[in-house]
Enzyme design. Structure first.
Site, PDB file in Angstrom:
ATOM      1  N   ARG A  67       0.488  -1.248  -0.037  1.00 28.77           N
ATOM      2  CA  ARG A  67      -0.335   0.012   0.267  1.00 28.77           C
ATOM      3  C   ARG A  67       0.977   1.211   0.091  1.00 28.77           C
ATOM      4  NH1 ARG A  67      -3.578  -3.177  -0.648  1.00 28.77           N
ATOM      5  NH2 ARG A  67      -5.467  -3.292  -0.072  1.00 28.77           N
TER       6      ARG A  67
ATOM      7  N   GLU B  82      -5.606   6.118  -7.220  1.00 27.09           N
ATOM      8  CA  GLU B  82      -5.451   5.129  -7.838  1.00 27.09           C
ATOM      9  C   GLU B  82      -6.810   5.672  -9.228  1.00 27.09           C
ATOM     10  OE1 GLU B  82      -3.810   1.807  -6.874  1.00 27.09           O
ATOM     11  OE2 GLU B  82      -2.373   2.143  -6.935  1.00 27.09           O
TER      12      GLU B  82
ATOM     13  N   HIS C 240      -0.466  -1.065 -10.435  1.00 34.52           N
ATOM     14  CA  HIS C 240      -1.136  -2.027  -9.249  1.00 34.52           C
ATOM     15  C   HIS C 240      -2.044  -3.400 -10.440  1.00 34.52           C
ATOM     16  CE1 HIS C 240      -3.666  -1.839  -5.698  1.00 34.52           C
ATOM     17  NE2 HIS C 240      -3.466  -2.533  -5.901  1.00 34.52           N
TER      18      HIS C 240
END
Length: 258
Positions: free
Chosen positions: A175, A204, A224
């Site tokens: 994270r 994001e 991601h």
């Protein structure tokens, strides 16, 4: 958010495709009698992506490929994994896999984290750092594998990062919020650590080609992809739908205690 939940008076269930990660207002759900069903993930896809980022980040393979597409040849001199010290902060399901990958490649593993994490690593034959400072100063690669919760928010400080080697690689597939806001960009600009490989970001998705980290030649960015893999998706969505069906049949499963 509370605002959204209060606008959905008929909402009874939120079925997650994985574990809860701080994006649902739990108090609002409890007050409005909304249940949350959690799924379960698999560490393999994220672990494999992490190792891929480590290999590419050390060997500078993306830069070499881009150079070849521009008509250049052998423009980068990268580093091998063998003999390096791979630092793992968080010895859970993913961290344990990274340690085994590192061992197979002939690297030394150094673990930092909770007392139980360090003990578990030592029980598995790996070395635990004696302090956070020793951990940051000794590693050639640092890979973050901590759970995101209030206690771990911003746990990686600018002062930690600037203790790393100039040749070190910082890797984050966990994270972005684990790192103090703005700390990584500032540390990379100052030259410690020398490189980073990232799969997670404060906000994001990112569609801006001028995003600061994308413009840094010493940073490798992936969008991601840690959990974005066919077999993982089949697992996530099958459990999410199963929880919905069981709820509608009066046999709720995977319900999070609020």
């Amino acid at each position: 958010t509370r605002k959204l939940i209060t606008q959905l008076p008929q909402l009874k269930l939120i079925s997650q495709t994985g574990k809860l990660a701080g994006h649902v207002d739990l108090d609002a759900c409890k007050e409005n009698n909304v249940l949350i069903a959690e799924g379960r993930g698999n560490p393999i896809a994220t672990a494999e992506l992490t190792w891929s980022l480590i290999l590419n980040g050390l060997r500078l393979l993306p830069q070499a490929i881009d150079g070849m597409k521009q008509g250049e040849w052998q423009t980068n001199l990268g580093d091998r994994v063998h003999g390096k010290t791979i630092g793992i902060w968080g010895y859970g399901k993913i961290g344990k896999r990274i340690a085994q990958y590192a061992k197979a490649f002939g690297a030394k593993v150094l673990v930092w984290g909770s007392e139980s994490s360090r003990k578990n690593a030592q029980d598995d034959g790996f070395e635990a750092a004696t302090s956070k400072k020793d951990f940051f100063t000794q590693v050639d690669v640092l890979s973050l594998h901590l759970r995101f919760r209030p206690a771990t928010t911003g746990i990686v400080k600018h002062s930690d990062l600037t203790q790393m080697k100039k040749t070190a690689l910082f890797v984050n597939t966990a994270r972005a919020a684990l790192v103090e806001e703005g700390a990584l960009e500032a540390a990379l600009t100052s030259g410690r650590p020398g490189r980073a490989a990232l799969d997670v970001y404060p906000k994001e998705p990112i569609y801006d080609k001028n995003y600061p980290l994308l413009a840094m030649p010493n940073v490798l960015c992936s969008p991601h992809l840690g959990y974005v893999e066919r077999e993982s998706y089949e697992l996530y969505y099958s459990i999410a739908f199963e929880n919905c069906i069981n709820f509608m049949q009066g046999k709720p499963t995977g319900i999070l205690a609020l």
